[in-house]
Design a protein around this motif. Sequence first.
Motif, PDB file in Angstrom:
ATOM      1  N   PHE A   1     -36.959  18.815 -16.889  1.00 29.19           N
ATOM      2  CA  PHE A   1     -35.414  17.951 -17.396  1.00 29.19           C
ATOM      3  C   PHE A   1     -35.072  16.931 -17.072  1.00 29.19           C
ATOM      4  CE2 PHE A   1     -35.931  23.206 -17.525  1.00 29.19           C
ATOM      5  CZ  PHE A   1     -36.476  22.736 -19.238  1.00 29.19           C
TER       6      PHE A   1
ATOM      7  N   ARG B   1     -31.366  17.279 -15.045  1.00 31.92           N
ATOM      8  CA  ARG B   1     -31.063  18.424 -15.118  1.00 31.92           C
ATOM      9  C   ARG B   1     -30.602  18.869 -13.904  1.00 31.92           C
ATOM     10  NH1 ARG B   1     -28.856  21.855 -18.425  1.00 31.92           N
ATOM     11  NH2 ARG B   1     -28.971  24.263 -17.233  1.00 31.92           N
TER      12      ARG B   1
ATOM     13  N   GLU C   1     -26.619  17.556 -12.583  1.00 32.27           N
ATOM     14  CA  GLU C   1     -25.531  18.602 -12.961  1.00 32.27           C
ATOM     15  C   GLU C   1     -25.237  20.036 -12.544  1.00 32.27           C
ATOM     16  OE1 GLU C   1     -24.888  17.746 -16.941  1.00 32.27           O
ATOM     17  OE2 GLU C   1     -25.544  15.427 -16.818  1.00 32.27           O
ATOM     18  N   LEU C   2     -26.471  20.103 -12.065  1.00 30.71           N
ATOM     19  CA  LEU C   2     -26.747  21.555 -11.333  1.00 30.71           C
ATOM     20  C   LEU C   2     -25.734  22.399 -10.192  1.00 30.71           C
ATOM     21  CD1 LEU C   2     -30.129  22.847 -12.022  1.00 30.71           C
ATOM     22  CD2 LEU C   2     -28.505  23.158 -13.269  1.00 30.71           C
TER      23      LEU C   2
ATOM     24  N   PRO D   1     -31.713  24.938 -30.121  1.00 33.46           N
ATOM     25  CA  PRO D   1     -30.878  25.850 -28.706  1.00 33.46           C
ATOM     26  C   PRO D   1     -30.669  26.744 -28.786  1.00 33.46           C
ATOM     27  CG  PRO D   1     -30.091  23.437 -28.934  1.00 33.46           C
ATOM     28  CD  PRO D   1     -30.766  23.520 -30.186  1.00 33.46           C
TER      29      PRO D   1
ATOM     30  N   ILE E   1     -18.547  22.777 -23.905  1.00 36.71           N
ATOM     31  CA  ILE E   1     -19.735  22.414 -23.322  1.00 36.71           C
ATOM     32  C   ILE E   1     -20.866  22.180 -23.589  1.00 36.71           C
ATOM     33  CG2 ILE E   1     -21.182  23.082 -21.655  1.00 36.71           C
ATOM     34  CD1 ILE E   1     -19.456  24.218 -19.784  1.00 36.71           C
ATOM     35  N   PRO E   2     -21.511  20.816 -24.432  1.00 37.69           N
ATOM     36  CA  PRO E   2     -22.438  20.239 -25.106  1.00 37.69           C
ATOM     37  C   PRO E   2     -23.656  20.368 -24.564  1.00 37.69           C
ATOM     38  CG  PRO E   2     -21.310  18.282 -24.537  1.00 37.69           C
ATOM     39  CD  PRO E   2     -20.633  19.678 -23.179  1.00 37.69           C
ATOM     40  N   LEU E   3     -24.592  19.971 -24.933  1.00 38.16           N
ATOM     41  CA  LEU E   3     -26.361  20.055 -25.061  1.00 38.16           C
ATOM     42  C   LEU E   3     -25.808  18.209 -24.423  1.00 38.16           C
ATOM     43  CD1 LEU E   3     -28.224  21.447 -26.212  1.00 38.16           C
ATOM     44  CD2 LEU E   3     -29.388  19.967 -27.197  1.00 38.16           C
ATOM     45  N   PRO E   4     -26.733  18.501 -22.791  1.00 36.12           N
ATOM     46  CA  PRO E   4     -26.285  17.184 -22.235  1.00 36.12           C
ATOM     47  C   PRO E   4     -27.067  16.814 -22.675  1.00 36.12           C
ATOM     48  CG  PRO E   4     -26.977  18.953 -20.609  1.00 36.12           C
ATOM     49  CD  PRO E   4     -27.642  19.552 -22.383  1.00 36.12           C
TER      50      PRO E   4
ATOM     51  N   HIS F   1     -29.423  14.669 -20.749  1.00 37.57           N
ATOM     52  CA  HIS F   1     -30.540  15.435 -20.021  1.00 37.57           C
ATOM     53  C   HIS F   1     -31.360  16.396 -21.120  1.00 37.57           C
ATOM     54  CE1 HIS F   1     -28.186  18.497 -17.707  1.00 37.57           C
ATOM     55  NE2 HIS F   1     -30.029  19.065 -18.248  1.00 37.57           N
ATOM     56  N   LEU F   2     -30.429  16.156 -22.273  1.00 44.44           N
ATOM     57  CA  LEU F   2     -32.102  17.924 -23.352  1.00 44.44           C
ATOM     58  C   LEU F   2     -31.927  17.240 -24.331  1.00 44.44           C
ATOM     59  CD1 LEU F   2     -30.543  20.692 -21.927  1.00 44.44           C
ATOM     60  CD2 LEU F   2     -33.052  20.023 -21.505  1.00 44.44           C
TER      61      LEU F   2
ATOM     62  N   PHE G   1     -35.089  17.465 -26.113  1.00 40.82           N
ATOM     63  CA  PHE G   1     -35.507  18.495 -26.682  1.00 40.82           C
ATOM     64  C   PHE G   1     -34.934  18.881 -28.325  1.00 40.82           C
ATOM     65  CE2 PHE G   1     -36.591  18.997 -22.398  1.00 40.82           C
ATOM     66  CZ  PHE G   1     -37.861  19.680 -22.129  1.00 40.82           C
TER      67      PHE G   1
ATOM     68  N   ARG H   1     -27.459  28.217 -14.962  1.00 44.75           N
ATOM     69  CA  ARG H   1     -26.830  26.920 -14.144  1.00 44.75           C
ATOM     70  C   ARG H   1     -26.993  26.268 -12.482  1.00 44.75           C
ATOM     71  NH1 ARG H   1     -24.156  30.201 -17.157  1.00 44.75           N
ATOM     72  NH2 ARG H   1     -22.062  28.631 -18.238  1.00 44.75           N
ATOM     73  N   SER H   2     -28.075  27.794 -11.832  1.00 43.32           N
ATOM     74  CA  SER H   2     -28.825  27.015 -10.850  1.00 43.32           C
ATOM     75  C   SER H   2     -30.602  26.414 -10.727  1.00 43.32           C
ATOM     76  CB  SER H   2     -28.727  27.598 -10.082  1.00 43.32           C
ATOM     77  OG  SER H   2     -29.844  27.921  -8.621  1.00 43.32           O
TER      78      SER H   2
ATOM     79  N   TRP I   1     -19.638  26.814 -15.125  1.00 41.96           N
ATOM     80  CA  TRP I   1     -20.158  26.026 -13.616  1.00 41.96           C
ATOM     81  C   TRP I   1     -20.640  24.685 -14.628  1.00 41.96           C
ATOM     82  CZ3 TRP I   1     -20.618  24.403  -8.836  1.00 41.96           C
ATOM     83  CH2 TRP I   1     -21.338  22.617  -8.894  1.00 41.96           C
TER      84      TRP I   1
ATOM     85  N   VAL J   1     -22.099  23.263 -17.214  1.00 34.31           N
ATOM     86  CA  VAL J   1     -23.281  22.500 -17.644  1.00 34.31           C
ATOM     87  C   VAL J   1     -24.037  23.474 -18.270  1.00 34.31           C
ATOM     88  CG1 VAL J   1     -24.798  23.512 -15.985  1.00 34.31           C
ATOM     89  CG2 VAL J   1     -26.285  21.171 -16.448  1.00 34.31           C
ATOM     90  N   TRP J   2     -24.459  22.813 -19.471  1.00 34.69           N
ATOM     91  CA  TRP J   2     -24.571  23.724 -20.972  1.00 34.69           C
ATOM     92  C   TRP J   2     -26.095  24.592 -19.801  1.00 34.69           C
ATOM     93  CZ3 TRP J   2     -29.883  25.080 -23.101  1.00 34.69           C
ATOM     94  CH2 TRP J   2     -29.477  25.143 -24.615  1.00 34.69           C
TER      95      TRP J   2
ATOM     96  N   VAL K   1     -32.077  28.770 -24.216  1.00 32.05           N
ATOM     97  CA  VAL K   1     -32.520  28.871 -24.214  1.00 32.05           C
ATOM     98  C   VAL K   1     -32.695  27.770 -25.824  1.00 32.05           C
ATOM     99  CG1 VAL K   1     -34.325  30.487 -25.658  1.00 32.05           C
ATOM    100  CG2 VAL K   1     -32.614  31.457 -23.844  1.00 32.05           C
ATOM    101  N   ILE K   2     -33.950  27.000 -24.767  1.00 30.91           N
ATOM    102  CA  ILE K   2     -34.365  26.494 -26.028  1.00 30.91           C
ATOM    103  C   ILE K   2     -36.292  27.016 -27.279  1.00 30.91           C
ATOM    104  CG2 ILE K   2     -35.648  24.120 -26.628  1.00 30.91           C
ATOM    105  CD1 ILE K   2     -34.164  23.114 -24.139  1.00 30.91           C
ATOM    106  N   PRO K   3     -35.740  27.531 -27.730  1.00 29.79           N
ATOM    107  CA  PRO K   3     -37.333  28.198 -28.204  1.00 29.79           C
ATOM    108  C   PRO K   3     -38.489  26.978 -28.739  1.00 29.79           C
ATOM    109  CG  PRO K   3     -35.001  28.280 -30.189  1.00 29.79           C
ATOM    110  CD  PRO K   3     -34.736  27.718 -28.589  1.00 29.79           C
TER     111      PRO K   3
END
Lengths: 236, 236
Positions: free
Chosen positions: A134, A137, A140-141, A196, A206-209, A211-212, A215, B95-96, B180, B182-183, B186-188
């Motif tokens: 990703f 990502r 932002e973590l 997702p 918090i939306p899907l960022p 950087h994703l 996907f 988040r981590s 925290w 950030v999104w 799970v992305i299936p």
Amino acid sequence: MTAPYTPGPRSRIKRNPKRGSYDRATVHAILDSAMLAHVAYTIDGQPYCTPTIHWRDGETLYWHGSSASRMLRAQGPGLPVCVTVTHLDGLVLARSAFNHSANFRCAMVFGKAHLVDDAAEKERALYAVTDRLFPGRNAELRPMTTQEIKATSVVRMEIEEASAKVRGVNVGDDEEDGTWPVWAGVIPVTTVIGPPEPSPVLPDTIPLPAHLSAFAAGRALDTVLQDSFTRWQEES
Amino acid sequence: MTAPYTPGPRSRIKRNPKRGSYDRATVHAILDSAMLAHVAYTIDGQPYCTPTIHWRDGETLYWHGSSASRMLRAQGPGLPVCVTVTHLDGLVLARSAFNHSANFRCAMVFGKAHLVDDAAEKERALYAVTDRLFPGRNAELRPMTTQEIKATSVVRMEIEEASAKVRGVNVGDDEEDGTWPVWAGVIPVTTVIGPPEPSPVLPDTIPLPAHLSAFAAGRALDTVLQDSFTRWQEES
């Protein structure tokens, strides 16, 4: 490095050599467009085959954790392993049961596995796998703690030998079977991304960022992972 | 036979035992809803990890061909192997970087591999894999010749030990990471069937047969394979 891999006793393709290749770019593309690998290793004469998440950086292959950790730590020169990545691409249906087959892309990679013990190298590797999957990502973590880095096992291997095997054509029926009255052809299969599923405790705000965004539901996972890998290489 | 497998030194789950199971139905479901397995074996101290098409009949696992054929023939008591089937079900984003993971279903099965040399048993096994994947298809195929049966390698293994490992939940972030920004989730991913590609020499008059109706574009491969397996068991 663009020269092909040199086949050795471990990697020389004996069955169906017309489907085999030692081309470096072909092997790399199979590895980089996947996140799931199977690692074979032997402990006390017993072979094991363990699935893992892998990533490549140049001619170094990394993977996550290992039930062989204790064994790895005891092995100064490294533990001989074979890491295999296979994409299933289709079911091949013929007029005779014998000519049925599968379409696939497979890379087999040989080397000696080492536990990454150096804290700085391990930290780099753990951030690399997130950015490789990703890109962007990590920024932002919540940064990893020393304890988290310590609690993760990372295995490293220099690629010593490698080969690829690919079948990607329609059915190879015997010529005289061409008029046998049953359907023949390929039923393709693709691993695709679904919609997702946010964590149940994720705030609605918090939306899907960005950087994703790669996907997106319906896209093929191998394409997305190959693109992510290329972007990561360009940005690092 | 419905009792769980008895864990032994090869199959006992050491890492994340909460995700592990020796439940027979769980192991069988993972095997039967897949056609791609990875087989680990050791020759002269070198481990190999080979992808193959597998199928199960009771507590016997079969697979197609083997680059270890010569080795297998030489081994009276059988070659120790570990056969692993893994379904990748999702990417788990936390988040981590540390709490990132993957959703998957994995079965590891241990036993001793034997080449099927008996012509009648091999013929049964080769017809079984076609009917296991496509119940009813054999009845419409050109029958296999003695030469075709001879030219195929089939490997057989009695399941001695087995375990399953499954992760199928949303992200396991540390509680204090819940805010925290950030999104996370799970992305299936799912392996799905695509539109059939007829052989280029197939006459237009031959439609997709009823025995392939389950392989409709968009369906999940694991569901279709599990259904085919159940149908094959009921019909045979």
